[in-house]
Design a protein around this motif. Structure first.
Motif, PDB file in Angstrom:
ATOM      1  N   SER A 174     -22.117   7.971   6.290  1.00  0.00           N
ATOM      2  CA  SER A 174     -21.449   6.741   6.018  1.00  0.00           C
ATOM      3  C   SER A 174     -20.355   6.277   7.269  1.00  0.00           C
ATOM      4  CB  SER A 174     -20.723   6.726   5.339  1.00  0.00           C
ATOM      5  OG  SER A 174     -19.467   8.433   5.032  1.00  0.00           O
ATOM      6  N   ILE A 175     -20.216   5.476   7.739  1.00  0.00           N
ATOM      7  CA  ILE A 175     -19.366   5.083   8.737  1.00  0.00           C
ATOM      8  C   ILE A 175     -18.314   4.542   8.009  1.00  0.00           C
ATOM      9  CG2 ILE A 175     -19.089   2.942  10.599  1.00  0.00           C
ATOM     10  CD1 ILE A 175     -21.228   4.661  10.925  1.00  0.00           C
ATOM     11  N   GLY A 176     -16.848   5.379   8.482  1.00  0.00           N
ATOM     12  CA  GLY A 176     -15.616   4.632   7.287  1.00  0.00           C
ATOM     13  C   GLY A 176     -14.949   3.708   8.234  1.00  0.00           C
ATOM     14  N   ILE A 177     -14.813   2.822   7.250  1.00  0.00           N
ATOM     15  CA  ILE A 177     -13.400   1.859   8.270  1.00  0.00           C
ATOM     16  C   ILE A 177     -12.318   1.825   7.767  1.00  0.00           C
ATOM     17  CG2 ILE A 177     -13.639  -1.575   8.640  1.00  0.00           C
ATOM     18  CD1 ILE A 177     -16.758  -1.008   8.308  1.00  0.00           C
ATOM     19  N   GLU A 178     -10.951   1.707   8.034  1.00  0.00           N
ATOM     20  CA  GLU A 178      -9.593   2.290   8.040  1.00  0.00           C
ATOM     21  C   GLU A 178      -9.525   0.350   7.454  1.00  0.00           C
ATOM     22  OE1 GLU A 178      -8.171   4.083   5.992  1.00  0.00           O
ATOM     23  OE2 GLU A 178      -8.642   6.552   6.565  1.00  0.00           O
ATOM     24  N   HIS A 179      -8.268   0.122   7.160  1.00  0.00           N
ATOM     25  CA  HIS A 179      -7.535  -1.098   7.285  1.00  0.00           C
ATOM     26  C   HIS A 179      -6.489  -0.805   7.036  1.00  0.00           C
ATOM     27  CE1 HIS A 179     -12.221  -1.812   5.255  1.00  0.00           C
ATOM     28  NE2 HIS A 179     -11.588  -2.708   6.644  1.00  0.00           N
ATOM     29  N   GLU A 180      -5.943  -1.602   7.851  1.00  0.00           N
ATOM     30  CA  GLU A 180      -4.083  -1.388   7.870  1.00  0.00           C
ATOM     31  C   GLU A 180      -3.335  -1.769   6.825  1.00  0.00           C
ATOM     32  OE1 GLU A 180      -0.304  -2.755  10.806  1.00  0.00           O
ATOM     33  OE2 GLU A 180      -2.116  -3.689  10.803  1.00  0.00           O
ATOM     34  N   GLY A 181      -2.546  -1.050   6.037  1.00  0.00           N
ATOM     35  CA  GLY A 181      -1.910  -1.198   5.056  1.00  0.00           C
ATOM     36  C   GLY A 181      -1.565  -0.535   4.332  1.00  0.00           C
ATOM     37  N   TRP A 182      -1.296  -1.042   2.768  1.00  0.00           N
ATOM     38  CA  TRP A 182      -1.246   0.179   1.754  1.00  0.00           C
ATOM     39  C   TRP A 182      -1.470  -0.136   0.292  1.00  0.00           C
ATOM     40  CZ3 TRP A 182       2.095  -0.598   5.961  1.00  0.00           C
ATOM     41  CH2 TRP A 182       2.577   1.578   6.820  1.00  0.00           C
ATOM     42  N   VAL A 183      -2.236  -0.004  -0.027  1.00  0.00           N
ATOM     43  CA  VAL A 183      -2.724  -0.458  -1.448  1.00  0.00           C
ATOM     44  C   VAL A 183      -2.152  -1.278  -2.545  1.00  0.00           C
ATOM     45  CG1 VAL A 183      -4.866   1.701  -1.748  1.00  0.00           C
ATOM     46  CG2 VAL A 183      -2.033   2.108  -3.027  1.00  0.00           C
ATOM     47  N   GLU A 184      -0.371  -0.828  -2.741  1.00  0.00           N
ATOM     48  CA  GLU A 184       0.510  -1.454  -3.290  1.00  0.00           C
ATOM     49  C   GLU A 184       1.143  -2.389  -2.770  1.00  0.00           C
ATOM     50  OE1 GLU A 184       2.597   1.615  -1.044  1.00  0.00           O
ATOM     51  OE2 GLU A 184       0.424   1.383  -2.334  1.00  0.00           O
ATOM     52  N   LYS A 185       0.387  -3.361  -1.389  1.00  0.00           N
ATOM     53  CA  LYS A 185       1.501  -4.098  -0.872  1.00  0.00           C
ATOM     54  C   LYS A 185      -0.230  -5.588  -0.313  1.00  0.00           C
ATOM     55  CE  LYS A 185       5.052  -1.560   0.962  1.00  0.00           C
ATOM     56  NZ  LYS A 185       5.269  -1.141   2.577  1.00  0.00           N
ATOM     57  N   PRO A 186      -0.461  -6.003  -1.011  1.00  0.00           N
ATOM     58  CA  PRO A 186      -1.808  -7.038  -0.515  1.00  0.00           C
ATOM     59  C   PRO A 186      -1.380  -7.800   0.497  1.00  0.00           C
ATOM     60  CG  PRO A 186      -1.155  -7.991  -3.051  1.00  0.00           C
ATOM     61  CD  PRO A 186      -0.428  -6.504  -2.579  1.00  0.00           C
TER      62      PRO A 186
END
Length: 199
Positions: A126-138
């Motif tokens: 796989s290729i992993g892509i992280e996204h800045e943020g928090w799951v509870e803060k849309p």
């Protein structure tokens, strides 16, 4: 040749040579990793993870990537890059997408195996892509973040012949054996997949 112009003095030539040599003196010494410091996705900026936080490989020869895994950092963009640079952390992803403007950092070459899924088999394929943020803060999932991440995912799919569907573009929570919940219920999969498929 214009003979009216005076020839430069020896001193001026030596000063010029010294100034020309300065950038070479400031370059870092050669790294153990001989891989070029170029990015796989040209809009991205190279922000390398510590070589202690991923496995050097020669994908797709060694393993053929067949999926993209979507993550949310639970950290700021800057802190995520710092974590990936810390050799004690034993974690990395191929890419990190910044919330405010969708800027992308590449931390691990796609040929190498990032340690992002918590499952060796999934990491290798796989290729992993992280996204800045928090799951509870849309609010962190901005238009720019979705747009740039979708372009990146579409490019990865094109490179490796990965189908642009939810079987092959998955959340971290879908990796067998994980205790992670990202990207979480606020991640708009319908919107994201539509954007991936129009790129």
């Amino acid at each position: 040749m214009d003979r009216a112009s005076p020839l430069p003095s020896r001193r001026r030539i030596l000063q010029g040579a010294a100034l020309a040599a300065v950038p070479y003196a400031l370059l870092p010494t050669a790294q153990a990793d001989a891989r070029p410091r170029t990015v796989d996705h040209p809009p991205a900026e190279w922000q390398p993870a510590s070589s202690s936080n991923y496995t050097a490989s020669d994908r797709p020869s060694s393993y053929s990537p067949d999926r993209v895994i979507i993550h949310v950092t639970q950290e700021t963009y800057a802190d995520t890059l710092a974590i990936f640079r810390n050799p004690q952390k034993k974690v990395s992803a191929h890419y990190v997408v910044r919330s405010a403007d969708g800027h992308i950092a590449q931390c691990v070459h796609e040929a190498d195996i990032a340690w992002h899924a918590g499952n060796w088999d999934y990491n290798t394929r796989s290729i992993g892509i992280e996204h800045e943020g928090w799951v509870e803060k849309p609010a962190y999932f901005t238009d720019a973040l979705y747009a740039q991440s979708a372009r990146l995912t579409a490019a990865i799919c094109a490179t490796y012949g990965i189908p642009k569907d939810r079987t092959h573009i998955i959340g971290h929570y879908q990796v067998p054996g994980t205790d992670h919940t990202d990207p979480g219920p606020n991640w708009d999969w319908i919107r994201y997949m539509r954007l991936v498929n129009v790129n």
